[in-house]
Design a protein around this motif. Structure first.
Motif, mmCIF file in Angstrom:
data_model
loop_
_atom_site.group_PDB
_atom_site.id
_atom_site.type_symbol
_atom_site.label_atom_id
_atom_site.label_comp_id
_atom_site.label_asym_id
_atom_site.label_seq_id
_atom_site.Cartn_x
_atom_site.Cartn_y
_atom_site.Cartn_z
ATOM 1 N N LEU A 1 0.834 -1.204 0.000
ATOM 2 C CA LEU A 1 0.000 0.000 0.000
ATOM 3 C C LEU A 1 0.873 1.261 0.000
ATOM 4 O O LEU A 1 0.613 2.198 -0.753
ATOM 5 N N ILE A 2 1.904 1.274 0.809
ATOM 6 C CA ILE A 2 2.816 2.428 0.884
ATOM 7 C C ILE A 2 3.446 2.684 -0.484
ATOM 8 O O ILE A 2 3.531 3.824 -0.943
ATOM 9 N N GLU A 3 3.845 1.610 -1.159
ATOM 10 C CA GLU A 3 4.426 1.759 -2.492
ATOM 11 C C GLU A 3 3.375 2.237 -3.505
ATOM 12 O O GLU A 3 3.651 3.117 -4.303
ATOM 13 N N ARG A 4 2.186 1.638 -3.470
ATOM 14 C CA ARG A 4 1.110 2.039 -4.393
ATOM 15 C C ARG A 4 0.742 3.507 -4.225
ATOM 16 O O ARG A 4 0.516 4.217 -5.191
ATOM 17 N N GLU A 5 0.663 3.950 -2.979
ATOM 18 C CA GLU A 5 0.284 5.328 -2.672
ATOM 19 C C GLU A 5 1.462 6.293 -2.825
ATOM 20 O O GLU A 5 1.278 7.493 -2.704
ATOM 21 N N ASP A 6 2.651 5.743 -3.050
ATOM 22 C CA ASP A 6 3.884 6.530 -3.108
ATOM 23 C C ASP A 6 4.000 7.416 -1.848
ATOM 24 O O ASP A 6 4.314 8.605 -1.918
ATOM 25 N N ALA A 7 3.718 6.803 -0.710
ATOM 26 C CA ALA A 7 3.741 7.508 0.577
ATOM 27 C C ALA A 7 5.184 7.686 1.047
ATOM 28 O O ALA A 7 5.950 6.733 1.070
ATOM 29 N N HIS A 8 5.521 8.914 1.403
ATOM 30 C CA HIS A 8 6.876 9.198 1.885
ATOM 31 C C HIS A 8 6.893 9.608 3.347
ATOM 32 O O HIS A 8 7.908 9.464 4.014
ATOM 33 N N THR A 9 5.784 10.132 3.836
ATOM 34 C CA THR A 9 5.685 10.548 5.234
ATOM 35 C C THR A 9 4.629 9.672 5.883
ATOM 36 O O THR A 9 3.442 9.764 5.548
ATOM 37 N N ILE A 10 5.072 8.817 6.807
ATOM 38 C CA ILE A 10 4.201 7.782 7.342
ATOM 39 C C ILE A 10 4.160 7.839 8.860
ATOM 40 O O ILE A 10 5.196 7.918 9.512
ATOM 41 N N MET A 11 2.958 7.805 9.403
ATOM 42 C CA MET A 11 2.773 7.736 10.847
ATOM 43 C C MET A 11 2.549 6.272 11.208
ATOM 44 O O MET A 11 1.626 5.639 10.696
ATOM 45 N N LEU A 12 3.417 5.755 12.073
ATOM 46 C CA LEU A 12 3.280 4.387 12.559
ATOM 47 C C LEU A 12 3.138 4.430 14.076
ATOM 48 O O LEU A 12 3.077 5.506 14.655
ATOM 49 N N TYR A 13 3.112 3.290 14.710
ATOM 50 C CA TYR A 13 3.059 3.212 16.170
ATOM 51 C C TYR A 13 4.096 2.200 16.621
ATOM 52 O O TYR A 13 4.543 1.360 15.837
ATOM 53 N N LEU A 14 4.491 2.285 17.876
ATOM 54 C CA LEU A 14 5.403 1.299 18.449
ATOM 55 C C LEU A 14 4.535 0.313 19.223
ATOM 56 O O LEU A 14 3.847 0.693 20.163
ATOM 57 N N PRO A 15 4.535 -0.974 18.809
ATOM 58 C CA PRO A 15 3.514 -1.929 19.228
ATOM 59 C C PRO A 15 3.586 -2.413 20.677
ATOM 60 O O PRO A 15 4.657 -2.553 21.257
ATOM 61 N N LEU A 16 2.390 -2.690 21.195
ATOM 62 C CA LEU A 16 2.230 -3.433 22.436
ATOM 63 C C LEU A 16 2.142 -4.909 22.057
ATOM 64 O O LEU A 16 2.025 -5.240 20.871
ATOM 65 N N LYS A 17 2.134 -5.793 23.043
ATOM 66 C CA LYS A 17 2.125 -7.240 22.763
ATOM 67 C C LYS A 17 0.946 -7.709 21.907
ATOM 68 O O LYS A 17 1.090 -8.632 21.119
ATOM 69 N N THR A 18 -0.218 -7.086 22.063
ATOM 70 C CA THR A 18 -1.406 -7.539 21.321
ATOM 71 C C THR A 18 -1.534 -6.878 19.948
ATOM 72 O O THR A 18 -2.462 -7.178 19.209
ATOM 73 N N GLU A 19 -0.599 -5.977 19.609
ATOM 74 C CA GLU A 19 -0.681 -5.244 18.343
ATOM 75 C C GLU A 19 0.282 -5.816 17.305
ATOM 76 O O GLU A 19 1.292 -6.429 17.647
ATOM 77 N N VAL A 20 -0.030 -5.578 16.037
ATOM 78 C CA VAL A 20 0.841 -6.016 14.945
ATOM 79 C C VAL A 20 2.217 -5.386 15.143
ATOM 80 O O VAL A 20 2.341 -4.185 15.360
ATOM 81 N N ASP A 21 3.247 -6.230 15.091
ATOM 82 C CA ASP A 21 4.627 -5.775 15.290
ATOM 83 C C ASP A 21 5.133 -5.062 14.033
ATOM 84 O O ASP A 21 5.411 -5.690 13.021
ATOM 85 N N LEU A 22 5.260 -3.748 14.114
ATOM 86 C CA LEU A 22 5.666 -2.939 12.963
ATOM 87 C C LEU A 22 7.180 -2.735 12.844
ATOM 88 O O LEU A 22 7.632 -2.118 11.886
ATOM 89 N N TYR A 23 7.961 -3.233 13.798
ATOM 90 C CA TYR A 23 9.410 -2.963 13.760
ATOM 91 C C TYR A 23 10.088 -3.378 12.448
ATOM 92 O O TYR A 23 10.890 -2.607 11.910
ATOM 93 N N PRO A 24 9.778 -4.566 11.869
ATOM 94 C CA PRO A 24 10.401 -4.900 10.580
ATOM 95 C C PRO A 24 10.045 -3.886 9.479
ATOM 96 O O PRO A 24 10.890 -3.538 8.655
ATOM 97 N N LEU A 25 8.815 -3.404 9.476
ATOM 98 C CA LEU A 25 8.385 -2.410 8.482
ATOM 99 C C LEU A 25 9.107 -1.082 8.716
ATOM 100 O O LEU A 25 9.541 -0.436 7.758
ATOM 101 N N ILE A 26 9.243 -0.697 9.958
ATOM 102 C CA ILE A 26 9.946 0.558 10.278
ATOM 103 C C ILE A 26 11.374 0.508 9.730
ATOM 104 O O ILE A 26 11.833 1.450 9.076
ATOM 105 N N ARG A 27 12.056 -0.607 9.979
ATOM 106 C CA ARG A 27 13.441 -0.735 9.474
ATOM 107 C C ARG A 27 13.482 -0.642 7.948
ATOM 108 O O ARG A 27 14.336 0.049 7.381
ATOM 109 N N LYS A 28 12.554 -1.312 7.289
ATOM 110 C CA LYS A 28 12.500 -1.307 5.820
ATOM 111 C C LYS A 28 12.243 0.112 5.290
ATOM 112 O O LYS A 28 12.903 0.565 4.357
ATOM 113 N N LEU A 29 11.281 0.809 5.881
ATOM 114 C CA LEU A 29 10.941 2.161 5.424
ATOM 115 C C LEU A 29 12.103 3.130 5.636
ATOM 116 O O LEU A 29 12.341 4.009 4.810
ATOM 117 N N ARG A 30 12.814 2.957 6.717
ATOM 118 C CA ARG A 30 13.966 3.834 6.971
ATOM 119 C C ARG A 30 15.075 3.565 5.941
ATOM 120 O O ARG A 30 15.720 4.501 5.472
#
Length: 183
Positions: free
Chosen positions: A42-71
């Motif tokens: 979706l980020i690629e399709r939308e050509d999104a460059h400025t993205i708001m993410l969250y730092l996950p709690l145990k019950t939330e989707v772990d975004l850390y791999p995505l954060i590293r990739k986007l950086r």
């Protein structure tokens, strides 16, 4: 049952949290990878460059791999930095420290100042028929979006499992999604 009549949102939240806790004990890695693959596409399709993410709690989707990739892709990643009853956005950077509610956040860093956010990724506990978010009940996202909604192009809800109410249990001020991604 009496609780559900008095406060349907609270009863729905508790039901969803129980489901999420159960789901978060099994095969989270696979579920999270599916959500992250969809998000990145979706980020690629939308050509999104400025993205708001969250730092996950145990019950939330772990975004850390995505954060590293986007950086690595030189995209700008902002995350919530709690302030009082709401939060502001700051650039994601190390070191991270654990704060209130067990939420990690970067040291106070460069603040987002009314710039356009191409994509805001928001964790949900559940969602109702109006496509509005049921979160943990602190209202932080609602207060943030109330001020910043004009600066956010697209809102995406993510969860390991969709807990959905076919009734409207949210309030008019609850965050509304443009898209929902679940495994």
């Amino acid at each position: 049952m009496e609780e559900a009549r008095k406060n349907p949102k609270k009863a729905f939240r508790e039901h969803c949290l129980q489901r999420l806790k159960h789901v978060s004990r099994q095969s989270t890695y696979r579920k999270d990878r599916k959500v992250l693959a969809e998000l990145h596409a979706l980020i690629e399709r939308e050509d999104a460059h400025t993205i708001m993410l969250y730092l996950p709690l145990k019950t939330e989707v772990d975004l850390y791999p995505l954060i590293r990739k986007l950086r690595r892709e030189k995209r700008t990643v902002y995350v919530p930095f709690m302030e009082g009853a709401s939060f502001r956005l700051v650039k994601y950077r190390y070191p991270l420290k654990k704060k209130r509610f067990g939420i990690k956040e970067p040291n106070d860093s460069e603040q987002y100042r009314n710039k356009q956010i191409d994509l805001a990724v928001v964790p949900i506990v559940g969602m109702d028929a109006a496509h509005r978010r049921v979160g943990f009940g602190k209202g932080m996202y609602d207060r943030f979006f109330e001020k910043e909604t004009k600066n956010i192009k697209k809102v995406v809800f993510v969860a390991r499992e969709l807990c959905y109410s076919d009734k409207i249990v949210t309030d008019h001020y609850d965050v509304k999604a443009d898209l929902v991604i679940v495994p």
